[in-house]
Design an enzyme around this catalytic site. Structure first.
Site, PDB file in Angstrom:
ATOM      1  N   ASP A 163      45.974  43.782  37.483  1.00  0.00           N
ATOM      2  CA  ASP A 163      44.812  44.652  37.651  1.00  0.00           C
ATOM      3  C   ASP A 163      45.067  45.517  38.878  1.00  0.00           C
ATOM      4  O   ASP A 163      44.936  45.054  40.008  1.00  0.00           O
ATOM      5  CB  ASP A 163      43.539  43.817  37.841  1.00  0.00           C
ATOM      6  CG  ASP A 163      42.344  44.705  38.175  1.00  0.00           C
ATOM      7  OD1 ASP A 163      42.373  45.898  37.820  1.00  0.00           O
ATOM      8  OD2 ASP A 163      41.389  44.201  38.795  1.00  0.00           O
ATOM      9  N   ASP A 203      39.495  40.867  39.881  1.00  0.00           N
ATOM     10  CA  ASP A 203      39.168  42.186  40.415  1.00  0.00           C
ATOM     11  C   ASP A 203      38.872  42.071  41.909  1.00  0.00           C
ATOM     12  O   ASP A 203      37.744  42.260  42.363  1.00  0.00           O
ATOM     13  CB  ASP A 203      37.964  42.755  39.658  1.00  0.00           C
ATOM     14  CG  ASP A 203      37.841  44.252  39.883  1.00  0.00           C
ATOM     15  OD1 ASP A 203      38.804  44.858  40.398  1.00  0.00           O
ATOM     16  OD2 ASP A 203      36.779  44.813  39.549  1.00  0.00           O
ATOM     17  N   VAL A 204      39.915  41.743  42.623  1.00  0.00           N
ATOM     18  CA  VAL A 204      39.757  41.394  44.042  1.00  0.00           C
ATOM     19  C   VAL A 204      40.816  42.140  44.842  1.00  0.00           C
ATOM     20  O   VAL A 204      41.947  42.311  44.372  1.00  0.00           O
ATOM     21  CB  VAL A 204      39.967  39.862  44.211  1.00  0.00           C
ATOM     22  CG1 VAL A 204      40.147  39.474  45.667  1.00  0.00           C
ATOM     23  CG2 VAL A 204      38.817  39.082  43.579  1.00  0.00           C
ATOM     24  N   TRP A 247      43.372  41.735  47.237  1.00  0.00           N
ATOM     25  CA  TRP A 247      44.093  40.613  47.851  1.00  0.00           C
ATOM     26  C   TRP A 247      44.616  40.955  49.240  1.00  0.00           C
ATOM     27  O   TRP A 247      45.196  40.104  49.911  1.00  0.00           O
ATOM     28  CB  TRP A 247      45.224  40.136  46.927  1.00  0.00           C
ATOM     29  CG  TRP A 247      44.688  39.667  45.614  1.00  0.00           C
ATOM     30  CD1 TRP A 247      44.766  40.322  44.423  1.00  0.00           C
ATOM     31  CD2 TRP A 247      43.929  38.471  45.363  1.00  0.00           C
ATOM     32  NE1 TRP A 247      44.115  39.600  43.445  1.00  0.00           N
ATOM     33  CE2 TRP A 247      43.593  38.468  43.990  1.00  0.00           C
ATOM     34  CE3 TRP A 247      43.499  37.410  46.156  1.00  0.00           C
ATOM     35  CZ2 TRP A 247      42.855  37.447  43.401  1.00  0.00           C
ATOM     36  CZ3 TRP A 247      42.761  36.391  45.573  1.00  0.00           C
ATOM     37  CH2 TRP A 247      42.446  36.416  44.211  1.00  0.00           C
ATOM     38  N   TYR A 262      44.220  48.822  50.245  1.00  0.00           N
ATOM     39  CA  TYR A 262      44.981  48.498  49.030  1.00  0.00           C
ATOM     40  C   TYR A 262      45.812  49.694  48.586  1.00  0.00           C
ATOM     41  O   TYR A 262      45.301  50.803  48.486  1.00  0.00           O
ATOM     42  CB  TYR A 262      44.023  48.076  47.915  1.00  0.00           C
ATOM     43  CG  TYR A 262      44.689  48.035  46.557  1.00  0.00           C
ATOM     44  CD1 TYR A 262      45.597  47.030  46.247  1.00  0.00           C
ATOM     45  CD2 TYR A 262      44.426  49.004  45.595  1.00  0.00           C
ATOM     46  CE1 TYR A 262      46.235  46.997  45.004  1.00  0.00           C
ATOM     47  CE2 TYR A 262      45.052  48.984  44.356  1.00  0.00           C
ATOM     48  CZ  TYR A 262      45.961  47.975  44.071  1.00  0.00           C
ATOM     49  OH  TYR A 262      46.593  47.943  42.859  1.00  0.00           O
ATOM     50  N   THR A 270      50.046  47.113  43.178  1.00  0.00           N
ATOM     51  CA  THR A 270      50.211  45.681  42.870  1.00  0.00           C
ATOM     52  C   THR A 270      51.601  45.411  42.322  1.00  0.00           C
ATOM     53  O   THR A 270      52.104  46.161  41.474  1.00  0.00           O
ATOM     54  CB  THR A 270      49.144  45.243  41.818  1.00  0.00           C
ATOM     55  OG1 THR A 270      47.858  45.587  42.316  1.00  0.00           O
ATOM     56  CG2 THR A 270      49.215  43.757  41.558  1.00  0.00           C
TER      57      THR A 270
END
Ligand code: ABN
Length: 170
Positions: free
Chosen positions: A73, A146-147, A149, A158, A161
């Site tokens: 995600d 849906d975080v 990290w 962010y 990913t």
């Protein structure tokens, strides 16, 4: 005794006089530890090698359909100057992550994949994928992917990913 034998005997005696049993053990210990880098002997190294998926030559790693992205995600780092499993320069991987189990069509095995966010740069904005296998709605807090990290990083921003294979599901 010829002169070569005498010389060898002289060197051996000199070495014996100058070194203790402790020195010899220290040398042996260092040699053993050093050799482990050349020839991995620890179980963890063998396990990591066994978990490496088969060659994926030809797969489009910028497509959400790529098998390792089954539970991702976010923006694919492969589209942001990094790679499938490496953060782009200037960003830092989050120490915590979402984890999924993805099926590799090349060898028919299932692999455990950790989805770490890369942090410290503004959102990449390219190749957004929300495959999200196994995720639950936000009210099931600990099952929601849906975080951000990056929450445990110094810089919470962010960027993208990555998808790191961490084990084989056997
Ligand atoms: N794990 C990707 C992500 C980052 C920020 C907010 C939501 C999801």
């Amino acid at each position: 005794m010829n002169s070569f034998d005498s010389f060898a005997e002289y060197c051996s005696r000199l070495l014996a006089r100058r070194t203790s049993r402790r020195d010899a053990l220290r040398f042996l210990g260092k040699a053993l530890v050093g050799s482990a880098f050349l020839m991995p002997v620890l179980p963890i190294a063998r396990n990591a090698a066994a978990a490496s998926p088969k060659d994926e030559h030809g797969d489009d790693t910028t497509s959400c359909d790529y098998w390792r992205y089954c539970a991702t995600d976010g923006f694919l780092c492969d589209c942001c100057g990094g790679s499938v499993s490496q953060c782009p320069p200037g960003s830092t991987p989050s120490p915590i992550s979402w984890v999924g189990t993805c099926h590799n069509p090349h060898d028919g095995a299932d692999y455990i994949v950790a989805y770490h966010d890369c942090c410290g740069k503004t959102a990449c904005g390219r190749c957004y994928c929300a495959s999200e296998k196994g995720t639950r709605p936000g009210y099931e807090l600990f099952s929601d992917d849906d975080v951000n990290w990056c929450m445990a990083n110094k810089n919470l921003q962010y960027h993208c990913t990555i998808s790191v294979v961490v084990g084989k599901n056997s």
